[in-house]
Design an enzyme around this catalytic site. Structure first.
Site, mmCIF file in Angstrom:
data_model
loop_
_atom_site.group_PDB
_atom_site.id
_atom_site.type_symbol
_atom_site.label_atom_id
_atom_site.label_comp_id
_atom_site.label_asym_id
_atom_site.label_seq_id
_atom_site.Cartn_x
_atom_site.Cartn_y
_atom_site.Cartn_z
ATOM 1 N N CYS A 41 -2.922 1.594 6.772
ATOM 2 C CA CYS A 41 -2.945 0.974 8.109
ATOM 3 C C CYS A 41 -3.500 1.910 9.174
ATOM 4 O O CYS A 41 -3.969 1.446 10.210
ATOM 5 C CB CYS A 41 -1.543 0.507 8.488
ATOM 6 S SG CYS A 41 -0.346 1.839 8.459
ATOM 7 N N GLU A 67 5.086 -3.996 12.082
ATOM 8 C CA GLU A 67 4.161 -2.876 11.829
ATOM 9 C C GLU A 67 2.946 -3.495 11.160
ATOM 10 O O GLU A 67 2.980 -3.821 9.972
ATOM 11 C CB GLU A 67 4.831 -1.847 10.903
ATOM 12 C CG GLU A 67 6.080 -1.215 11.477
ATOM 13 C CD GLU A 67 5.779 -0.172 12.535
ATOM 14 O OE1 GLU A 67 4.662 0.371 12.557
ATOM 15 O OE2 GLU A 67 6.672 0.099 13.354
ATOM 16 N N ASN A 72 0.785 -1.241 0.000
ATOM 17 C CA ASN A 72 0.000 0.000 0.000
ATOM 18 C C ASN A 72 0.812 1.282 0.000
ATOM 19 O O ASN A 72 0.301 2.327 -0.400
ATOM 20 C CB ASN A 72 -1.036 -0.016 1.140
ATOM 21 C CG ASN A 72 -0.397 -0.089 2.497
ATOM 22 O OD1 ASN A 72 0.535 -0.861 2.703
ATOM 23 N ND2 ASN A 72 -0.864 0.700 3.424
HETATM 24 P P1 NAP Z 1 0.513 -8.931 3.652
HETATM 25 O O1 NAP Z 1 -0.342 -9.794 2.810
HETATM 26 O O2 NAP Z 1 0.679 -9.269 5.086
HETATM 27 O O3 NAP Z 1 1.935 -8.877 2.914
HETATM 28 C C1 NAP Z 1 2.951 -8.028 3.322
HETATM 29 C C2 NAP Z 1 4.288 -8.577 2.873
HETATM 30 O O4 NAP Z 1 4.552 -9.785 3.570
HETATM 31 C C3 NAP Z 1 4.342 -8.940 1.396
HETATM 32 O O5 NAP Z 1 5.638 -8.701 0.906
HETATM 33 C C4 NAP Z 1 4.045 -10.428 1.416
HETATM 34 O O6 NAP Z 1 4.529 -11.090 0.285
HETATM 35 C C5 NAP Z 1 4.768 -10.848 2.672
HETATM 36 N N1 NAP Z 1 4.257 -12.028 3.339
HETATM 37 C C6 NAP Z 1 2.971 -12.436 3.447
HETATM 38 N N2 NAP Z 1 2.898 -13.551 4.201
HETATM 39 C C7 NAP Z 1 4.163 -13.859 4.573
HETATM 40 C C8 NAP Z 1 4.739 -14.905 5.352
HETATM 41 N N3 NAP Z 1 3.976 -15.850 5.902
HETATM 42 N N4 NAP Z 1 6.083 -14.931 5.519
HETATM 43 C C9 NAP Z 1 6.850 -13.962 4.966
HETATM 44 N N5 NAP Z 1 6.361 -12.951 4.210
HETATM 45 C C10 NAP Z 1 5.032 -12.879 4.034
HETATM 46 O O7 NAP Z 1 0.015 -7.412 3.619
HETATM 47 P P2 NAP Z 1 -0.431 -6.519 2.390
HETATM 48 O O8 NAP Z 1 -1.760 -6.987 1.907
HETATM 49 O O9 NAP Z 1 0.682 -6.363 1.411
HETATM 50 O O10 NAP Z 1 -0.580 -5.117 3.149
HETATM 51 C C11 NAP Z 1 -1.683 -4.799 3.898
HETATM 52 C C12 NAP Z 1 -1.452 -4.952 5.379
HETATM 53 O O11 NAP Z 1 -0.306 -4.236 5.796
HETATM 54 C C13 NAP Z 1 -2.599 -4.344 6.165
HETATM 55 O O12 NAP Z 1 -2.951 -5.210 7.207
HETATM 56 C C14 NAP Z 1 -2.019 -3.059 6.705
HETATM 57 O O13 NAP Z 1 -2.636 -2.561 7.860
HETATM 58 C C15 NAP Z 1 -0.605 -3.439 6.941
HETATM 59 N N6 NAP Z 1 0.233 -2.236 6.992
HETATM 60 C C16 NAP Z 1 0.745 -1.847 8.198
HETATM 61 C C17 NAP Z 1 1.494 -0.680 8.263
HETATM 62 C C18 NAP Z 1 2.094 -0.204 9.552
HETATM 63 O O14 NAP Z 1 3.048 0.572 9.495
HETATM 64 N N7 NAP Z 1 1.597 -0.617 10.706
HETATM 65 C C19 NAP Z 1 1.722 0.068 7.113
HETATM 66 C C20 NAP Z 1 1.171 -0.375 5.920
HETATM 67 C C21 NAP Z 1 0.434 -1.540 5.858
HETATM 68 P P3 NAP Z 1 3.615 -11.365 -1.017
HETATM 69 O O15 NAP Z 1 3.313 -10.012 -1.564
HETATM 70 O O16 NAP Z 1 4.456 -12.186 -1.897
HETATM 71 O O17 NAP Z 1 2.382 -12.066 -0.538
#
Ligand code: NAP
Length: 470
Positions: A279, A245, A149
């Site tokens: 987020c 995060e 995002n």
């Molecule tokens: P996501 O599905 O959790 O993926 C994030 C990253 O982690 C991607 O590079 C993904 O790879 C990788 N990943 C997923 N599962 C993994 C695992 N089991 N082991 C290692 N790596 C893994 O999240 P998203 O859909 O990209 O982003 C949305 C989420 O991020 C929301 O929940 C949002 O709130 C959170 N977020 C938090 C913050 C903060 O600072 N607190 C900021 C922005 C976003 P792939 O792409 O290859 O699946």
């Protein structure tokens, strides 16, 4: 584009298509990295760690400043890349590109301020002749995993402080949005960052996630993403530092003494920025019953004016969701909430990846849209009788990243600051306010540790004690 491993840009026969989520047009391809690529990246990062650890701070500083200059000179190209591979409108993407310049610049500034202290060893009897201090040393290889995002600035939030502190990096950007990260890598290399310090492996988590997080050469996992993935990583990581995060469904409280126009304007923007894929996006708004009806009317009116469409058009307010699968999930949650008795005030429909900005009232507390993170353009309005009730409901979920309150009363503001279970409280602002030097992170299931350059630098370094027995 190619991935960055060791001393070269690496291509592969097997590729991943990067698609524009608005029309599925091919933007570019990236290599589909596998475990051998991760192994090569770790081997390179071991060399890179030694190189960066030994680099004088002034050289790290000048590389970081030079990188910021390069990004500035290509700001519009970065903005277009963010908008084309992701969901953000071009206006939102420009803001992200400009914040990335801040993030890297602050990393250069903070590299200079990473200091230790002298230790009064003679404070203990028998230690009179000892003299010493501690300084902060880099911990080694940082494994950085980033979400879709904010495909540029959240990557910068990991690479910037990691390099400033003398570490090396193995980065895996989100599979759907890897291009911004690779372009940031190009800027670092052009700025003179020695090879091996930064390694970027593109590839799906299903293929390379486990090898990345379990490898003992990684001394810290700096993860930004969903809570589910975060929990999985924590279980597998082993003995290393963890920065998490994660997600949230942020609450905003609007009191009867609030500036309602300001509260409406900032909350609408906070709810629908980046199609709600944020987020710290506003998801739950608790409004004092004395001003509820007026707030609801103004909020719905303003929401209906948002223009949904192609993210590169200058007059689009809200672009597409990142994938059709995600858009369909949000629609399903909307339908479920309606069946559970929530009242739809506007929106609720979708065409492909384009979702209407959606506002509900009377959302049951058991509905997913109340207790889970929607990560889409949906916001709930709730009527409350008091600040106590608002705080209790705001805290009633498992998340706690940011909270906000609109009020003219200092007493109300300080009560919310004290009682909201979150990592940051915004007063008379939306939950989605952030600048890049402030400490940023959550409590409960929203995360562990803090980012914001100075704070990330502390997480990515450790104190080493030195004592002279004179
Ligand atoms: P996501 O599905 O959790 O993926 C994030 C990253 O982690 C991607 O590079 C993904 O790879 C990788 N990943 C997923 N599962 C993994 C695992 N089991 N082991 C290692 N790596 C893994 O999240 P998203 O859909 O990209 O982003 C949305 C989420 O991020 C929301 O929940 C949002 O709130 C959170 N977020 C938090 C913050 C903060 O600072 N607190 C900021 C922005 C976003 P792939 O792409 O290859 O699946």
């Amino acid at each position: 584009m190619k991935m960055l491993i060791g001393e070269k840009w690496v291509g592969k026969e097997e590729k991943i298509d990067v698609l524009n989520p608005y029309n599925n047009n091919l933007v570019d391809t990236v290599p589909s990295g596998d475990k051998d690529d991760v192994e090569a990246a770790f081997q390179a990062a071991e060399k890179g760690y030694k190189t960066n650890r030994d680099l004088p701070v002034h050289q790290r500083v000048s590389i970081l400043y030079q990188t910021a200059e390069i990004i500035k000179s290509r700001q519009e190209d970065f903005a277009k890349t963010i908008a084309m591979e992701g969901s953000k409108t071009i206006k939102e993407a420009r803001k992200e590109a400009s914040r990335c310049i801040d993030t890297i610049t602050i990393s250069a500034e903070e590299a200079r301020r990473l200091v230790g202290e002298t230790i009064p060893f003679d404070s203990r009897e028998g230690s009179e002749n000892r003299l010493g201090y501690y300084f902060r040393f880099p911990i080694g290889i940082i494994v950085a995993i980033t979400p879709f995002n904010d495909p540029l600035n959240l990557v910068a939030h990991k690479i910037g402080p990691a390099i400033a502190g003398g570490n090396s990096v193995v980065l895996k950007p989100a599979t759907v949005t890897p291009l911004s990260a690779l372009k940031l890598g190009e800027a670092f290399i052009e700025a003179g960052l020695p090879w091996n310090i930064l390694n970027i492996v593109t590839g799906r988590a299903s293929k390379i996630g486990d090898v990345l997080v379990t490898d003992p050469r990684g001394r810290m996992i700096s993860f930004t993403g969903g809570t589910e993935a975060g929990l999985d990583i924590v279980k597998k990581a082993g003995l290393k530092k963890i920065g998490m995060e994660l997600g949230s469904n942020s609450p905003v409280i609007v009191m009867d003494d609030a500036d309602l126009n300001r509260a409406v304007e900032l909350s609408v923007s906070g709810a629908f920025w980046a199609v709600g894929q944020n987020c710290i996006g506003v998801q739950r708004i608790y409004i004092h019953d004395a001003v509820y009806e007026k707030f609801e009317k103004l909020f719905v009116e303003k929401t209906k004016k948002l223009k949904v469409g192609f993210q590169l058009d200058e007059d689009t307010d809200m672009g597409p969701m990142i994938t059709e699968e995600e858009a369909a999930r949000v629609q399903k949650w909307i339908e479920e909430a309606c069946q559970e008795g929530a009242e739809l005030l506007t929106g609720g429909k979708r065409k492909g990846t384009l979702c209407e900005p959606t506002v509900f009232r009377n959302m049951p507390t058991s509905a997913k849209l109340n207790c889970e993170e929607v990560f889409g353009p949906v916001v709930n309005l709730y009527k409350v009788a008091s600040l106590d009730e608002a705080v209790e409901l705001a805290n009633s979920v498992k998340y706690g990243l940011h909270g906000a309150i609109f009020t003219r009363s200092l007493e109300n503001a300080f009560k919310a600051i004290k009682e909201l279970d979150v990592g940051g409280v915004m007063v008379n602002d939306s939950t989605d306010y952030r600048i890049d030097m402030m400490p940023f992170g959550g409590v409960k299931w929203s995360g562990l540790g803090r980012e914001g350059i100075k704070f990330a630098l502390l997480e990515m370094t450790e104190p080493k004690v030195v004592c002279f027995n004179l």
